[in-house]
Design a protein around this motif. Structure first.
Motif, short mmCIF file in Angstrom:
data_model
loop_
_atom_site.label_atom_id
_atom_site.label_comp_id
_atom_site.label_asym_id
_atom_site.label_seq_id
_atom_site.Cartn_x
_atom_site.Cartn_y
_atom_site.Cartn_z
N GLU A 38 0.84 -1.22 -0.19
CA GLU A 38 0.05 -0.21 0.09
C GLU A 38 0.84 1.15 -0.15
O GLU A 38 1.62 1.61 0.96
CB GLU A 38 -0.97 -0.11 1.47
N CYS A 39 0.96 1.85 -1.35
CA CYS A 39 1.61 3.03 -1.46
C CYS A 39 0.59 3.92 -1.70
O CYS A 39 0.56 4.40 -2.83
CB CYS A 39 2.73 2.92 -2.13
N TRP A 40 -0.13 4.55 -0.92
CA TRP A 40 -1.27 5.49 -1.13
C TRP A 40 -0.75 6.90 -1.76
O TRP A 40 -0.63 7.78 -0.72
CB TRP A 40 -2.38 5.62 -0.16
N ALA A 41 -0.19 7.17 -2.86
CA ALA A 41 0.43 8.24 -3.11
C ALA A 41 0.45 8.61 -4.82
O ALA A 41 -0.38 7.56 -5.35
CB ALA A 41 1.99 7.90 -2.74
N ASP A 42 1.17 9.27 -5.17
CA ASP A 42 0.94 9.80 -6.61
C ASP A 42 1.70 8.77 -7.48
O ASP A 42 2.41 8.18 -6.89
CB ASP A 42 1.31 11.32 -6.98
N LEU A 59 2.51 -2.76 -6.36
CA LEU A 59 2.00 -1.77 -5.41
C LEU A 59 0.82 -1.42 -5.97
O LEU A 59 0.32 -1.40 -7.20
CB LEU A 59 2.94 -0.27 -5.48
N PHE A 60 -0.30 -1.27 -5.26
CA PHE A 60 -1.63 -1.00 -5.52
C PHE A 60 -1.69 0.46 -6.41
O PHE A 60 -1.03 1.39 -6.02
CB PHE A 60 -2.65 -0.71 -4.46
N ASN A 61 -2.50 0.34 -7.35
CA ASN A 61 -2.63 1.34 -8.28
C ASN A 61 -3.71 2.17 -7.94
O ASN A 61 -4.80 2.43 -8.65
CB ASN A 61 -2.73 1.09 -9.67
N PRO A 76 -4.04 -2.96 -10.40
CA PRO A 76 -5.02 -2.13 -10.63
C PRO A 76 -6.09 -2.77 -9.50
O PRO A 76 -6.37 -3.93 -9.36
CB PRO A 76 -5.43 -2.22 -11.79
N PHE A 77 -7.23 -1.81 -9.26
CA PHE A 77 -8.30 -2.10 -8.48
C PHE A 77 -9.16 -1.05 -8.49
O PHE A 77 -8.78 0.19 -8.75
CB PHE A 77 -7.78 -2.41 -6.92
N LEU A 78 -10.47 -0.98 -7.83
CA LEU A 78 -11.46 0.01 -7.92
C LEU A 78 -11.63 0.57 -6.34
O LEU A 78 -11.35 1.68 -6.31
CB LEU A 78 -12.88 -0.47 -8.25
N PRO A 118 -4.91 -7.92 -10.88
CA PRO A 118 -6.10 -7.09 -10.57
C PRO A 118 -6.50 -7.51 -9.20
O PRO A 118 -6.63 -8.57 -8.82
CB PRO A 118 -7.41 -6.99 -11.57
N PHE A 119 -7.05 -6.45 -8.16
CA PHE A 119 -7.62 -6.88 -6.95
C PHE A 119 -9.06 -6.50 -6.77
O PHE A 119 -9.41 -5.17 -6.83
CB PHE A 119 -6.83 -6.23 -5.72
#
Ligand code: CA
Length: 502
Positions: free
Chosen positions: A245-249, A264-266, A310-312, A345-346
């Motif tokens: 989880e790299c919740w960033a740009d 890394l999650f997109n 990728p994920f929603l 995808p997740f």
């Protein structure tokens, strides 16, 4: 010209079918499924989801076609979300026992499903014995190696140490989550032991919580620590999968890939403002092909072994249903647009049903809707949820409905499994001459071609010759019968086709 191209396509399909090797069970789809453990499935009637409950639902999970499940933290913790761990080597009693975990992993393995655990090591719970010991030592004016495992300061800081006047501790996520000192050798040693412990219990990998907070404001040091975790995990299991989880740009995410992490999650493509939801809402798929092909190139340059994720949405983000305005067509478009992208995808549990939930976090983690008609089939909601589930058709109601979102997800994941290129291949956008169409190739030895019509109302006729797809073989379609697509290369609204060029 069109008819000519289609004739070749049909011939190629026949030839492809003749040359195909015999299948040995279902191919891995490369799709993962996130389970918020307490809200998924309850096996003992206390209303709280647990590990036995997940095992009882494995046939359902396997029916989706996913080949990996990510469990949110299963360890003892005072909170309902369990992200403030007090013992990394145990299963929370309300979720079961270690034997239940072993049983779940074994049952998953029989179905070709890997299990990944949430590794929450930016911080511990405030009730962790390491922290208790450190605070007691400070309060008593004594020395203890535990003190060095956290970041304590005198005079000022995030939170005051109880009973130790003038002492403070770092806790970026609040007083209940004291940040570990990740430079400390004892901490690193413990993390290595935690990883090895769960690997010995059969996990396939880990999801790293809060990687940008490992060293707040120091992305290079964060990446270095991610590298430590990945190398530690791979030393014991070279195939260990690590997703962060790299919740960033986008730039920060690219930088983090320098750690050698698998995925890394997109985040830039996810959530309400992300590319995927916006394209699904406006029915314009072409932008997804263009942007994601560019991203794929950047990722491959940053880390050749990278696997985009990728994920929603996830457990921290409002449910896709609300973002997509409860429009089932938009939900189907969003699913097509992200489940066929390169990488892994997740799917967040319940997304495949169209579950609702927004606002406070508890609402994003409402019980899996096994049945809308029979509430006893479902877990109880988290205590502080202030929304009810708005979806009126759960698993029981959607199972037999060919048009349901659930069966749409199944069909798309089954389609994806026909093209292993979609994991690690090089993506190139195609211009299908229509903004609605997300068209791209993914080359990994062989070349898979994805054609998605994200429009809700417009049939798009494709010029396969102009796209260079004369000799491509059709692998399958969703939303349009394969024979129809073979006949006229037209994609009705909300349909997609997967092809392969040798
Ligand atoms: Ca239970």
């Amino acid at each position: 010209m069109k008819r000519f191209a289609c004739l070749l396509l049909a011939l190629a399909l026949l030839m492809g079918a003749g040359a195909a090797a015999p299948a040995e069970g279902p191919a891995a789809s490369g799709v993962a499924y996130e389970i918020f453990v307490g809200s998924f499935a309850d096996s003992d009637g206390d209303g709280l989801g647990d590990l036995r409950g997940i095992e009882e639902k494995l046939d359902y999970i396997a029916s989706l076609g996913v080949d990996m499940i990510w469990l949110t933290p299963i360890h003892p913790s005072p909170s309902y979300h369990h992200y403030d761990v007090t013992d990394y080597y145990a299963v929370a009693p309300e979720f079961g026992a270690l034997e239940d975990f072993d049983s779940l992993v074994a049952a998953c393995r029989e179905r070709g499903i890997g299990v990944i655990l949430d590794l929450v090591v930016n911080h511990t719970g405030v009730g962790h014995p390491w922290f208790s010991e450190a605070c007691a030592a400070l309060a008593g004016g004594k020395e203890s190696p535990a003190i060095e495992m956290y970041t304590f300061t005198q005079g000022s800081g995030d939170h005051e140490v109880p009973g130790a006047s003038g002492w403070y501790y770092e806790g970026r996520f609040g007083p209940h989550m004291p940040d570990l000192n990740l430079d400390n050798e004892d901490v690193r040693g413990e993390i290595a032991r935690i990883i090895a412990f769960w690997q010995e219990h059969g996990v396939s990998g880990f999801r790293l919580d809060a990687t940008t907070s490992y060293y707040t404001g120091a992305p290079g040091k964060c990446a270095e620590f991610v590298r430590f975790i990945c190398e530690t995990a791979r030393a014991k299991d070279p195939d260990c999968y690590v997703v962060g989880e790299c919740w960033a740009d986008a730039q920060t995410i690219l930088g983090m890939y320098s750690s050698g992490i698998d995925s890394l999650f997109n985040f830039p493509a996810a959530d309400v403002d992300g590319l995927l939801v916006q394209a699904a809402l406006n029915g314009r798929g072409a932008a997804v092909a263009r942007r994601m092909a560019e991203w794929n190139g950047q990722l491959r340059a940053a880390s050749p072994a990278s696997l985009d994720a990728p994920f929603l949405t996830n457990h921290d983000i409002a449910r896709a249903r609300g973002m997509l305005r409860s429009d089932e067509a938009a939900m189907k478009a969003a699913a097509m647009l992200y489940l066929l992208l390169p990488g892994r995808p997740f799917v967040y549990y319940g997304e495949e049903l169209g579950m609702s939930g927004s606002g406070r976090d508890e609402n994003k983690r409402l019980p899996m809707l096994w049945s809308a008609a029979d509430e006893t089939a479902n877990c109880l909601p988290p205590a502080d949820a202030d929304q009810k589930q708005r979806l009126k058709a759960g698993v029981a109601e959607q199972e037999g409905n060919e048009e349901s979102l659930l069966n749409w997800y199944r069909a798309l994941i089954a389609l994806r499994s026909l093209a292993p290129e979609l994991a690690r291949g090089e993506m190139t956008a195609l211009d299908a001459g229509n903004d609605a169409v997300c068209a791209f190739t993914v080359e990994d030895g062989t070349t898979a071609i994805v054609l998605v019509n994200a429009s809700k109302g417009e049939t798009v006729s494709l010029d396969l010759a102009a796209l260079g797809l004369d000799d491509a073989a059709l692998l399958g379609c969703v939303g349009v019968p394969a024979e129809d697509f073979l006949a006229d290369a037209a994609l009705p609204p909300l349909s997609c086709a997967l092809l392969r060029a040798e």
